[in-house]
Write an enzyme that holds these catalytic residues in place. Structure first.
Site, short mmCIF file in Angstrom:
data_model
loop_
_atom_site.label_atom_id
_atom_site.label_comp_id
_atom_site.label_asym_id
_atom_site.label_seq_id
_atom_site.Cartn_x
_atom_site.Cartn_y
_atom_site.Cartn_z
N ASP A 167 -12.28 6.85 3.78
CA ASP A 167 -11.04 6.67 4.53
C ASP A 167 -10.60 5.19 4.54
O ASP A 167 -9.49 4.88 4.94
CB ASP A 167 -11.22 7.19 5.96
CG ASP A 167 -9.89 7.43 6.65
OD1 ASP A 167 -8.85 7.38 5.97
OD2 ASP A 167 -9.90 7.67 7.88
N ASP B 221 1.44 6.42 5.46
CA ASP B 221 0.52 5.44 4.87
C ASP B 221 1.09 4.78 3.61
O ASP B 221 0.46 3.93 3.00
CB ASP B 221 -0.82 6.13 4.57
CG ASP B 221 -2.00 5.19 4.80
OD1 ASP B 221 -1.83 4.18 5.49
OD2 ASP B 221 -3.09 5.47 4.25
N LYS C 234 0.86 -1.19 0.00
CA LYS C 234 0.00 0.00 0.00
C LYS C 234 0.89 1.23 0.00
O LYS C 234 1.68 1.44 0.91
CB LYS C 234 -0.91 0.00 1.24
CG LYS C 234 -1.70 1.29 1.45
CD LYS C 234 -2.64 1.21 2.65
CE LYS C 234 -3.29 2.56 2.95
NZ LYS C 234 -4.19 2.53 4.13
N GLU D 19 -9.56 3.48 2.17
CA GLU D 19 -9.10 3.56 0.78
C GLU D 19 -8.01 2.55 0.44
O GLU D 19 -7.89 2.13 -0.70
CB GLU D 19 -8.59 4.99 0.50
CG GLU D 19 -7.13 5.28 0.90
CD GLU D 19 -6.84 5.11 2.39
OE1 GLU D 19 -7.79 5.22 3.19
OE2 GLU D 19 -5.69 4.82 2.75
N ASP E 201 -2.80 10.11 3.26
CA ASP E 201 -4.18 9.69 3.48
C ASP E 201 -4.89 10.72 4.35
O ASP E 201 -4.80 10.68 5.58
CB ASP E 201 -4.20 8.30 4.16
CG ASP E 201 -5.62 7.82 4.43
OD1 ASP E 201 -6.57 8.43 3.89
OD2 ASP E 201 -5.78 6.83 5.17
N ARG F 36 -7.67 -0.56 1.11
CA ARG F 36 -8.20 -1.84 0.62
C ARG F 36 -8.66 -1.74 -0.83
O ARG F 36 -8.66 -2.74 -1.54
CB ARG F 36 -9.33 -2.32 1.56
CG ARG F 36 -10.52 -1.42 1.63
CD ARG F 36 -11.43 -1.72 2.83
NE ARG F 36 -10.90 -1.21 4.09
CZ ARG F 36 -11.45 -1.42 5.28
NH1 ARG F 36 -12.55 -2.14 5.39
NH2 ARG F 36 -10.92 -0.92 6.37
N LYS G 24 -10.34 12.83 7.85
CA LYS G 24 -9.84 12.48 9.18
C LYS G 24 -9.83 13.72 10.08
O LYS G 24 -9.54 14.81 9.61
CB LYS G 24 -8.38 11.97 9.08
CG LYS G 24 -8.24 10.56 8.56
CD LYS G 24 -6.77 10.14 8.57
CE LYS G 24 -6.56 8.79 7.91
NZ LYS G 24 -7.16 7.67 8.63
#
Ligand code: BES
Ligand code: ZN
Ligand code: ZN
Length: 491
Positions: A334, A275, A252, A336, A257, A338, A264
């Site tokens: 959020d 991230d 990833k 995201e 993010d 996956r 967030k």
């Protein structure tokens, strides 16, 4: 990075600016330990202590196991930062214990190589350590016959070289993750990968937005949509002659993010430059496998993009079509990682791997469940999970298996799409995220796949073990260890 070398001279004979002596509480008795001096100070071996007359630095050691030795290596280097010494020497002399084993000495060396790391690129006043060299005395080897001593010493030096490769690879990941998000964009990561392959046996392919469209990566592209920084899929390959197995690693690579429209809160957004840790871990691992010349074909796929807000952003309620053809209802923008991974895992399966592993800072729930020191291991194949766990623990990284179950699978059902990107329950978030990824793993690859959630250890706010503040390089050591164990198992 600190130079660590092994020498056949005894500890006494070795010439260095300072001697390092490890101490387990008050128990340790040895000629190198000035008991009188320590007793006068009532030294409890809780922190490093410098004995000026003896030019000796005492370093506390919790126990003789490899994990404590690794940490002692890091403690040594950190303590030496406040002294002007250019070289230090260390001996491992507890004759009657496993303290003398190669494994513990190597662990100490790795701790020393990794513990001194700091990200000082943006500091006007850098405080570089004067220390350049750590000399290890192989004194304990000389009890064997001369030829056996030589052979063992050569073997040790070879292993030490491997440790250097591992440490360097961890630091590659740390540097990249620490690099601030306005610099470390998807394009930056792609250029970095292209540079990295230049002096190695790796090759690198970059897929830009148009190619991602051709690949029908609807989930990945949706996440990347609102950002002014366009996405890059980075595909690194290592193809040795006559490979025994094929492994594909996926990371990833969210260079930032923000949470997207499901924005967030400020406190949670800070550190989200990290991230991209999974992707950077894959880069680090790829560097190592090429240098270690493993006999496995290995691919590294990094899904790099940025999760932002704006008029063009993907939204809660959107339904996306993934590369596998499955539709996804968005419940929260959020979640995201996956989505990016779903499409990258699809691409990865086309490469027909024997083993497929993804690394991701996927869920806060994994941190809540396992704590900030431990990564979660998930998948359908128990044997593979256990093998990976063993390798990870041997490498010095902490992991624990989080078991999938059919009840949690129901929590990601959607009424209007094939699957939802969020769970309907507030519990078991690490597993539901893992099971979401599992929805994109084809039946024939289910037993070949592992998901590693590194959200806990990837970024360090309060230093622990061999990890200074900032990116830890989580995933790199366990990944390398698993791959070299796999190549050994094939022999
Ligand atoms: N990148 C985060 C997960 C994360 C959290 C990593 C803390 C490192 C530290 C991920 O994209 C995320 O935001 N996950 C959400 C999922 C939720 C919306 C279902 C989370 O964990 O809260
Ligand atoms: Zn997120
Ligand atoms: Zn994320």
């Amino acid at each position: 990075m600190l130079k660590v070398s092994a020498h056949k001279e005894s500890f006494a004979q070795l010439k260095a600016d300072v001697a390092v002596v490890l101490i387990i509480k008050k128990k340790t008795k040895h000629k190198w330990i000035d008991q009188e001096f320590l007793r006068a100070l009532d030294y409890q071996a809780k922190s490093p202590l410098y004995h000026q007359q003896a030019k000796t630095l005492y370093i506390p050691l919790e126990s003789l196991d490899v994990d404590s030795m690794r940490e002692a290596g890091a403690t040594t280097i950190k303590a030496l930062k406040s002294y002007p010494f250019k070289s230090a020497k260390i001996g491992f002399y507890a004759q009657d214990s496993k303290h003398n084993s190669d494994a513990t000495m190597l662990a100490y060396a790795l701790g020393a190589m990794l513990g001194g790391y700091s990200f000082d690129k943006f500091l006007s006043k850098k405080q570089p350590s004067a220390l350049r060299e750590m000399l290890i005395s192989l004194e304990s080897y000389t009890t064997d016959s001369a030829s056996a001593t030589k052979e063992r010493a050569q073997h040790f030096s070879k292993q030490l070289d491997e440790m250097k490769i591992i440490a360097h690879s961890v630091n590659i990941a740390r540097d990249l993750v620490n690099t601030p998000p306005q610099i470390a964009t998807p394009k930056y990561l792609a250029s970095y990968a292209q540079e990295l392959v230049k002096d190695t046996a790796l090759s690198c392919k970059i897929l830009k937005k148009q190619e991602l469209k051709k690949q029908k990566m609807g989930a990945y592209l949706a996440v990347a949509k609102a950002s002014s920084k366009s996405p890059r899929l980075i595909h690194l390959s290592y193809k040795p002659k006559n490979p025994k197995k094929k492994v594909v690693l996926v990371g990833k690579g969210l260079t930032y993010d923000s949470g997207g429209l499901s924005l967030k809160p400020s406190d949670y957004m800070v550190t989200m430059k990290a991230d991209k840790s999974g992707g950077c871990a894959v880069l680090g691992i790829m560097n190592a496998v090429a240098k270690l010349e493993l006999d496995i074909e290995i691919h590294g796929i990094i899904g790099a993009c940025e999760n932002m807000i704006g008029g063009n952003a993907y939204k809660p309620d959107d339904v996306l079509i993934s590369r596998e053809g499955k539709s996804i209802e968005i419940g929260n923008t959020d979640a995201e990682g996956r989505l990016v991974l779903a499409d990258c895992l699809s691409y990865a399966q086309d490469l027909e791997p024997d083993v497929l592993i993804d690394f991701a800072t996927l869920t806060g729930a994994c941190v809540v469940g396992l704590g900030e020191y431990t990564s979660g291991v998930m998948g359908y194949n128990q044997k593979l999970q256990l093998d990976f766990t063993q390798s990870a623990l041997d490498s010095g990284e902490l992991v624990a298996i989080l078991p999938f179950n059919r009840h949690i699978k129901k929590l990601i059902e959607s009424k209007i799409a094939d699957v939802s990107n969020v769970s309907s329950s507030r519990y078991g978030g690490a597993i539901s995220a893992g099971m979401f990824l599992g929805e994109f793993i084809r039946e024939s690859y289910k037993d070949k796949w592992l998901h590693i959630d590194i959200a806990g250890p990837a970024f360090v706010t309060k230093e622990w073990d061999i990890n200074p503040y900032g990116a830890s390089g989580a995933g790199v050591r366990m990944g390398i260890q698993f791959l070299s164990d796999l190549s050994q198992r094939n022999k």
